[in-house]
Design an enzyme around this catalytic site. Structure first.
Site, mmCIF file in Angstrom:
data_model
loop_
_atom_site.group_PDB
_atom_site.id
_atom_site.type_symbol
_atom_site.label_atom_id
_atom_site.label_comp_id
_atom_site.label_asym_id
_atom_site.label_seq_id
_atom_site.Cartn_x
_atom_site.Cartn_y
_atom_site.Cartn_z
ATOM 1 N N TRP A 11 64.760 55.310 83.426
ATOM 2 C CA TRP A 11 65.800 55.257 82.382
ATOM 3 C C TRP A 11 67.079 55.934 82.869
ATOM 4 C CZ3 TRP A 11 68.743 58.776 79.673
ATOM 5 C CH2 TRP A 11 69.414 58.290 78.528
ATOM 6 N N HIS A 12 66.899 57.001 83.645
ATOM 7 C CA HIS A 12 68.080 57.743 84.096
ATOM 8 C C HIS A 12 68.864 57.012 85.185
ATOM 9 C CE1 HIS A 12 66.424 61.112 81.816
ATOM 10 N NE2 HIS A 12 67.652 61.582 81.836
ATOM 11 N N GLY A 13 68.217 56.115 85.889
ATOM 12 C CA GLY A 13 68.975 55.389 86.897
ATOM 13 C C GLY A 13 68.104 54.490 87.749
#
Lengths: 468, 377
Positions: free
Chosen positions: A315-317
């Site tokens: 989700w963060h990258g």
């Protein structure tokens, strides 16, 4: 448009508050929706339509799911709704990542799509998914598309959270009240959040950038960078959350808290109850618990943890260092769950040192441009450089340590509940309360003027969480 | 509870008033096109067209425009500088620091690749236009940081190593003339990068001596009747007092003929024609950057002919802006001095304008330009 910018503060916010005040009660959500769409369009012209289409899908599926909630169609409708929302996210955020890795594994040269990531897509997608799932679980669907649109697009939380659940503000969308206390509290929260961002996070961001541009690596420089980034990301993101919560309160909404002094945690388990709370609770309620949560065998529990943290990293990258970062926490949380947690309770000092050290390592991985840089940054902490052992100190490191010492000390103090406790103590005393009441507006105005000065001078000002 | 209510009313009123008043001022206050203190053109707003909006250019321009044209911008920048250095104890503000009353930029680290590039640029000129019949010299002017940074806990290059490296890189085609031992902090303006002309006659004498020429004569020291705020004044945004610019004259200098090579034209027979200009331009002295009064400031090509010296000697001075202040003093011992700034002119074109035959050639550059030699052509 950044919250910490002249156009936002002195044009957009001024006009939006004015329009909101003069709007009749019935039109307040429409005003918010229009202002929020303008806010989004300002920074993301091409993909505004993607967000609008996502919201329309969410709206239609919300109604359908509610209508067929008691039938067999509920599950497929919910699944299709989630799949549509996720497909946007997968395409825009992960398509090139998958192609790159596919090419690396197969040796093929499938051309990259070079898709630009729409701002805030990770946040609004999760809000839409939570809405349709909540409706399938029994929440009432929003009949008024303007209200649903105002909820998803609401500019305070649109592009960097907190991830506000529909169920949390459902009632406030239609029957919220505006009180003097709420407005003043909102202003206070907004100004302090802005201060965290501009006066602490941005300055620490300069230090982080100085490290990346440095010509004299040393052990001290690596530690200074790692500590600065830990504080930077906390003040940047929690500052943004404070501003979002404050703005929400000005407009009559009560958003979920997103941070609760995570750096005082005595375990990684506790850290994740205090850091990015809205994301953690989202994964808990929409992934971990549906997978079985804690109510299953040990092996399955550990599998569930691994899945949740793999997804949290993703989700963060769309990069391996984010996945490694997520799995790193999965490993730590598993170790704590199986064995370590009971020992951590024995010494608060040692447990906090443990948390800070492992969180610091995690953020070094998080902030690297890839796994190679993450490895080199981590090795630098123990004195291993690209061409041999690093010196303990360098002139650049000492200079920056001296130049940023006050900011770092303020950052460390500010990341504990100490300032809040002092302010509360001040408010409770009869004599000190008078001083506090007089001082507070003066401090707020002085802070606001100082922050304006920093913005006018055009200092370093990116928001880290815009890239997610 | 009552006091809380009053406090909340005050907080809400103040916040609303600040936003609305500043919004009104943003709209209503006049928008200057140029910032005197920062010496730069302020951002302009692009026309509000569909293309500009759709491409995002209008939004970007609005960001810069609203920040550049914010009411009381200079005062806010000063407030930021004071808070940054006073409250947060930052050692510099936007890479500028003030110590002992002098403002200077952090110039660090020494970039060896740029020193090599600068030496290559000089060698390129030598290989193209010069021969063993030319006496070639190199001299490096230390920036103010050499006397200010280390003593005040700022990052400081190793200036001895800098000079040694430049000496090494240019030794095969030139003689190095050291001048750093003649300079001290007082030889520089407090708010500007540059050195003071009235303080550097000894430097001019050292350079002339190295080139086998007689030293400069007596001078009259003149004062420019205009307060000088140097480039660091605006960049630091600190409340620093204005300084006085002095300039030196004597009969020999008064008799010199100065021509502006940037406005060159060719006569009917192909001869070079350059318009005359003053050695000290009072109009520029009262302009945006008063230091440009020395030989017109940043011009690519300037010639100075001194009828008082009749031996036909010619000095070609490759220089940066520091050279403008010292060149008049060097003129006293040459029949002609040609000033060239290869930041603004392609060296390959120089053969059209300069006769290098038998000329002395000096590369006189500050550490600031050499250490950032991407600007050299």
């Amino acid at each position: 448009m950044l919250f910490s910018s002249i156009p936002f503060l002195y044009y957009f916010l001024a006009i939006t508050i004015l329009l909101y005040i003069i709007s009749p009660k019935k039109l307040k959500n429409s005003t918010l929706l229009l202002c929020s769409l303008f806010f989004y369009y300002w920074g993301e012209r091409t993909y505004t339509i993607i967000m609008v289409v996502s919201i329309l899908f969410g709206y239609v599926f919300g109604l359908l799911i509610e209508r067929y909630r008691e039938t067999k169609a509920k599950a497929p409708l919910t699944a299709v709704s989630v799949a549509i929302s996720l497909s946007f996210l997968l395409y825009f955020k992960y398509a090139d990542f998958f192609i790159e890795n596919f090419n690396a594994v197969t040796g093929l040269s499938v051309p990259l799509l070079n898709v630009v990531l729409p701002i805030g897509i990770s946040f609004y997608t999760f809000q839409i998914i939570s809405y349709t799932i909540d409706v399938s679980r029994g929440e009432r669907a929003q009949k008024n598309p303007i209200n649903l649109g105002a909820y998803i697009t609401m500019f305070p939380q649109l592009i960097a959270g907190p991830i506000v659940r529909y169920s949390d503000i459902d009632r406030e969308l239609t029957t919220r009240t505006h009180t003097l206390d709420d407005t003043a509290a909102g202003i206070r929260r907004f100004v302090f959040g802005l201060g965290k961002k501009i006066l602490i996070a941005n300055q620490l961001g300069e230090l982080v950038s100085a490290f990346r541009a440095a010509s004299e690596p040393s052990v001290l420089w690596h530690w200074l960078y790692a500590i600065a980034f830990c504080l930077h990301i906390y003040f940047d993101f929690s500052g943004y959350s404070d501003m979002a919560i404050g703005l929400g309160r000005i407009f009559g909404f009560h958003f979920i808290e997103n941070f609760n002094y995570p750096y005082i945690s005595a375990s990684i388990t506790e850290f994740w109850r205090r850091w990015h709370i809205s994301l953690g609770s989202w994964f808990r309620d929409y992934v971990y618990i549906p997978l079985g949560g804690n109510r299953c065998g040990k092996a399955r529990q550990l599998f569930n943890i691994a899945v949740v943290w793999f997804l949290t990293g993703m989700w963060h990258g769309a990069a391996w260092n984010f996945i490694v970062w997520g799995l790193y926490f999965a490993v730590l949380l598993t170790i704590e769950k199986l064995w370590l947690l009971k020992y951590l309770k024995k010494s608060k000092v040692l447990s906090r040192i443990y948390v800070l050290l492992f969180v610091l390592i995690s953020f070094v991985i998080f902030n690297a441009s890839g796994m190679a840089e993450a490895g080199s940054d981590l090795l630098g902490l123990v004195g291993v450089g690209k061409s041999g052992m690093l010196p303990l100190v360098s002139a650049e490191a000492i200079y920056n340590l001296k130049s940023f010492a006050v900011v770092i000390i303020l950052g460390i103090i500010g990341s504990t509940p100490l300032p809040k406790r002092l302010a509360e103590k001040f408010e409770k005393g009869e004599k000190t309360r008078v001083i506090s009441n007089i001082a507070e507006p003066i401090v707020l105005v002085a802070l606001f003027a100082t922050m304006t000065a920093y913005l006018v001078d055009g200092s370093f000002n990116p928001f880290l969480y815009f890239r997610f | 509870m009552k006091s809380n209510k009053i406090k909340n009313i005050v907080v809400c009123s103040l916040f609303g008033a600040i936003l609305l008043v500043m919004f009104a001022l943003c709209i209503l206050m006049p928008k200057p096109e140029y910032s005197e203190s920062e010496r730069r053109k302020l951002a302009e707003l692009l026309p509000l067209t569909y293309e500009n909006v759709e491409s995002g250019r209008w939004m970007t321009s609005f960001d810069s425009y609203s920040t550049d044209n914010f009411p009381f911008r200079d005062e806010f920048r000063t407030l930021k500088a004071i808070v940054s250095t006073g409250v947060f104890s930052r050692l510099d503000n936007n890479k500028i620091y003030v110590a002992d009353g002098y403002a200077a930029a952090i110039e660090y680290p020494m970039r060896d690749e740029n020193l090599v590039r600068a030496a290559e640029r000089f060698r390129n000129v030598y290989n193209t236009f010069l021969s063993e019949s030319n006496n070639v010299y190199v001299s490096i002017i230390p920036d103010k940081g050499a006397f200010l940074a280390k003593e005040n806990g700022r990052l400081s290059m190793d200036y001895d190593a800098f000079e040694a490296r430049m000496r090494e890189l240019t030794s095969d085609f030139s003689e190095y003339v050291e001048i750093s031992d003649l300079l001290s902090l007082e030889d520089y303006y407090k708010t500007d990068t540059h050195w003071r002309q009235e303080q550097i006659t000894d430097v001019a004498d050292r350079l002339l001596s190295a080139m086998g020429k007689s030293p400069t004569g007596e001078h009259k020291t003149n004062e420019l009747d205009y307060g000088f705020h140097g480039v660091y004044y605006g960049q630091s945004a600190m409340p620093l007092p204005a300084e006085t610019i002095y300039y030196l004259t004597n009969d020999a200098l008064d008799g010199c003929r100065v021509c502006n090579g940037d406005k060159v034209s060719f006569g009917a027979n192909g001869e070079l024609m350059m318009p005359e200009m003053p050695m000290y331009d009072m109009e520029l002295g009262h302009g945006k950057d008063p230091y440009e009064m020395y030989l017109g400031g940043s011009l690519s090509l300037v010639t100075v002919e001194n009828p008082a010296v009749t031996d036909g000697s010619h000095l070609v001075l490759f220089r940066d802006s520091f050279g403008s202040a010292i060149a008049p003093l060097l003129c006293e011992s040459y029949s002609k001095v040609t000033l060239v700034d290869i930041r603004y002119i392609q060296p390959m074109m120089l053969g059209r304008f300069i006769d290098f035959d038998g000329a002395d050639v000096m590369f006189l550059y500050s550490t600031l330009v050499v250490n950032n030699s991407e600007t050299l052509k």
